[in-house]
Design a protein around this motif. Structure first.
Motif, short mmCIF file in Angstrom:
data_model
loop_
_atom_site.label_atom_id
_atom_site.label_comp_id
_atom_site.label_asym_id
_atom_site.label_seq_id
_atom_site.Cartn_x
_atom_site.Cartn_y
_atom_site.Cartn_z
N GLU A 42 0.84 -1.21 0.00
CA GLU A 42 0.00 0.00 0.00
C GLU A 42 0.87 1.25 0.00
OE1 GLU A 42 -3.80 -2.01 2.36
OE2 GLU A 42 -2.61 -0.46 3.37
N ARG A 70 -3.80 0.42 -2.91
CA ARG A 70 -3.45 -0.93 -2.49
C ARG A 70 -3.12 -1.75 -3.73
NH1 ARG A 70 -8.02 -2.87 0.39
NH2 ARG A 70 -7.04 -1.97 2.24
N ALA A 128 -7.15 0.67 -5.94
CA ALA A 128 -6.46 -0.61 -5.91
C ALA A 128 -6.04 -1.04 -7.30
CB ALA A 128 -7.35 -1.70 -5.29
N PRO A 136 -6.47 2.87 1.86
CA PRO A 136 -6.46 3.02 0.39
C PRO A 136 -7.85 3.25 -0.19
CG PRO A 136 -5.12 1.15 1.07
CD PRO A 136 -5.85 1.60 2.28
#
Length: 215
Positions: free
Chosen positions: A4, A42, A12, A9
Motif C-alpha cells: 500500500e 493498495r 487498488a 487506500p
C-alpha cells in the motif's frame, strides 16, 4: 502479497504475473508510479497456483492455466482459465468489500496474467476503473460477446507489447486490441522495441494512463 502507498487506500491495482513467475514479479514497479504516490493505493500481487504446463514438457510452475500447444491464444485449458477467472473475481470482490469502489480498481496483468486480466475485467457486471494487459492476447476472442458484460464496454483498456517478443508475438497483441476496438472498447495501444519484458518507457505510459483514469 499486498503493498500500500498510503493508509486507508481508496484505489487498488490487482496485478497478475506471467507464466512461471510469482506475485513478487511486478512489486518493484510500484515506486516508479507517481499516480500511486499521489493517492493511497493498495497493490495486490497474487500468486498463480502451481500446475504442470504441457507446452513446457509438463514441468510444474506457477500458471493461471495450462497451455496445451503452440497456438498459445487457442490451445489452452478452459477449466483452468475459468478457475482463475473465478479466483480473480473473488480478489476484486474483496477489495470492494473493504470499501474501495469498483470504479477505482484496476485489473492488470502480464502475459498469461494479462490474458486473465482481460478475460476477467471485461466480464464484470460493474465497470472497473480500467484493465491493463501487457504482452498478452485475448482469450476466447471468438466468444467475446458471450462472456463480456455491457458494463465493461466503457472500461478503458491499456495494452502494450514488445516488438521483438519471441514468446507472445506482437501480432497476437495487436489482434486482441483490434478485436476489442471492433467490439466498441476504448483501447490505448503501445508497442516498444523490446522482447517479452517491460521497459522504462512502458512504465511511464502506464503511470500516465493510471493518472488519467483515476483523475
Amino acid at each position: 502479497m499486498i503493498r500500500e502507498t498510503g493508509a486507508e487506500p481508496t484505489h487498488a491495482v490487482i496485478w497478475l504475473h506471467g507464466l512461471g513467475a510469482d506475485g513478487h514479479d511486478f512489486e518493484p514497479i510500484v515506486p516508479h508510479l507517481r499516480a500511486a504516490a499521489r493517492r493511497p493505493v493498495r497493490f495486490v500481487f497474487p500468486h498463480a497456483p502451481v500446475r504442470p504446463v504441457t507446452i513446457n514438457g509438463g514441468m510444474a510452475m506457477r500458471a493461471w492455466y495450462d497451455i496445451l500447444g503452440m497456438s498459445i491464444d487457442r490451445d489452452q485449458d478452459e477449466a483452468g482459465i475459468l478457475a482463475s477467472v473465478a479466483s480473480v473475481h473473488v480478489l476484486i470482490d474483496e477489495q470492494i468489500e473493504s470499501g474501495i469502489e469498483a470504479g477505482n480498481i484496476v485489473l492488470a496483468g502480464f502475459s498469461q496474467g494479462g490474458a486473465i486480466a482481460l478475460r476477467t475485467g471485461l466480464a464484470r457486471t460493474e465497470a472497473l476503473a480500467g484493465v491493463m494487459a501487457l504482452s498478452c492476447y485475448l482469450l476466447q476472442a471468438d466468444r467475446l460477446e458471450s462472456w463480456s458484460q455491457p458494463a465493461s464496454a466503457r472500461v478503458p483498456v491499456f495494452m502494450a507489447h514488445g516488438e521483438h517478443d519471441p514468446i507472445v508475438p506482437l501480432a497476437l497483441g495487436r489482434q486482441a486490441a483490434d478485436r476489442l476496438e471492433a467490439a466498441g472498447y476504448s483501447v490505448e495501444w503501445h508497442s516498444y522495441p523490446m522482447p517479452h519484458s517491460v521497459s522504462p518507457e512502458e512504465i511511464q505510459a502506464i503511470d500516465a494512463w493510471l493518472e488519467a483514469i483515476w483523475s
